[in-house]
Design an enzyme around this catalytic site. Sequence first.
Site, PDB file in Angstrom:
ATOM      1  N   GLU A 177       6.433  -3.196 -18.365  1.00 35.81           N
ATOM      2  CA  GLU A 177       6.556  -4.648 -18.548  1.00 35.81           C
ATOM      3  C   GLU A 177       6.851  -5.004 -20.010  1.00 35.81           C
ATOM      4  O   GLU A 177       5.926  -5.164 -20.804  1.00 35.81           O
ATOM      5  CB  GLU A 177       5.259  -5.351 -18.092  1.00 35.81           C
ATOM      6  CG  GLU A 177       5.339  -6.871 -18.236  1.00 35.81           C
ATOM      7  CD  GLU A 177       4.060  -7.599 -17.817  1.00 35.81           C
ATOM      8  OE1 GLU A 177       3.048  -6.918 -17.538  1.00 35.81           O
ATOM      9  OE2 GLU A 177       4.075  -8.828 -17.766  1.00 35.81           O
ATOM     10  N   LYS A 219       9.051  -4.545 -14.769  1.00 30.60           N
ATOM     11  CA  LYS A 219       8.522  -5.907 -14.635  1.00 30.60           C
ATOM     12  C   LYS A 219       9.042  -6.716 -15.824  1.00 30.60           C
ATOM     13  O   LYS A 219       8.396  -6.790 -16.870  1.00 30.60           O
ATOM     14  CB  LYS A 219       6.988  -5.868 -14.611  1.00 30.60           C
ATOM     15  CG  LYS A 219       6.332  -7.233 -14.582  1.00 30.60           C
ATOM     16  CD  LYS A 219       4.869  -7.145 -14.188  1.00 30.60           C
ATOM     17  CE  LYS A 219       4.179  -8.493 -14.312  1.00 30.60           C
ATOM     18  NZ  LYS A 219       2.880  -8.526 -13.662  1.00 30.60           N
TER      19      LYS A 219
HETATM   20  P1  13P Z   1       2.296 -14.024 -15.475  1.00 35.30           P
HETATM   21  O1  13P Z   1       2.995 -13.964 -14.155  1.00 35.30           O
HETATM   22  O2  13P Z   1       1.231 -15.058 -15.566  1.00 35.30           O
HETATM   23  O3  13P Z   1       3.252 -14.015 -16.635  1.00 35.30           O
HETATM   24  O4  13P Z   1       1.489 -12.654 -15.608  1.00 35.30           O
HETATM   25  C1  13P Z   1       2.096 -11.485 -15.270  1.00 35.30           C
HETATM   26  C2  13P Z   1       1.417 -10.382 -15.932  1.00 35.30           C
HETATM   27  O5  13P Z   1       1.042  -9.424 -15.318  1.00 35.30           O
HETATM   28  C3  13P Z   1       1.223 -10.481 -17.375  1.00 35.30           C
HETATM   29  O6  13P Z   1       0.919  -9.230 -17.864  1.00 35.30           O
END
Ligand code: 13P
Length: 356
Positions: A177, A219
């Site tokens: 991510e 992600k």
């Molecule tokens: P949000 O969808 O609130 O951005 O959170 C996703 C997430 O896993 C942040 O690390």
Amino acid sequence: MNIEQLVHIAKDLVAGDKGLLAMDESNPTCNNRFAEYGIPQTEEKRRTYRELLVTTPHLAESINGAILFDETIRQRLRDGTPFAKALTARGIIPGIKVDTGAKDLAGHPRESVTEGLDGLRDRLKEYFHMGARFAKWRAVIRVNEVLPSRGCMEANAHALSRYAALCQEVGLVPIVEPEVLMEGDHAMDRSAVVTEEVLRAVFSQLYTQRVMLEGLILKPNMVLPGLECTRQESPDEVADGTVNCLLRAVPAAVSGIAFLSGGQSSQMASARLNAMNIRFRSCVPWPLAFSFARAIQQPALQIWQGKNSLELEAQQALSHRVRCNAAARRGEYTPDMEGTRDQGTFGELSATGKAI
Ligand code: 13P
């Protein structure tokens, strides 16, 4: 590493029209969200709230996996079942956030690097034994006219790829991510340039660290204008900007894309995901799924306010959001869906949220 198993899990995480429920807020973040609604910031309230999420009826019809925080994976439901086991029993794959947070990056004012590599191999083995089958690590990239710096992008890409390689070694699918933040007044074009550059740096490092792309999920952020930018593009424009950026920078071998929501409203996140799937689902190499935290949980948290009497109503709101996002994966979400919550799942609710 069992390659076949990793690929199998990765594909299961983004299978069908379902997505991931991110419920892995660290204690400080969860407490901040509780504070907004006057909810006591205690371990037991966090446990109760997470139990409410996990026990939402029919959750597995729209959710393939749920990401837990360290505290939660060590907790149990009221009936004594550990959270990971409760998820597995419901047909939901348990995951775990394993980074230890974004810390100031030395020599780079206002930028951060995500930490957590020390001792990670042993922590991952422990999580695997607790039932987790995938993990998550979030890097945070701030945008303005001059940021991000090369140093920030490379430090975070390196950490993400070291984490991903360790996950695959112990049999956990890494969710990678790299979040380019929405905060700021930058235009959508700037987000596209930065997101592409960050993704290129990440995939270069993943290659260097010998991470198997078929056994990971990306992600990413959607490519969006900054929150304070005066021009806010339409969902179709966001869909085009996002998918074209991904097509340039993400190898086709990656098993799936599961977007973060990043502070968008719940409805906007669904509308944008829907536009991407309408316009591109049949021609991109990866499933375009969701891994939202705020955009799924926010309405439920707002209703719950820490009160037992409102649990059912909060679960109904959660159920509604995951169904909207499953519809968005099919390209079938419409704003009309927002007027009516799915009564079918719970029967009708009284004003107090009790089933009647
Ligand atoms: P949000 O969808 O609130 O951005 O959170 C996703 C997430 O896993 C942040 O690390």
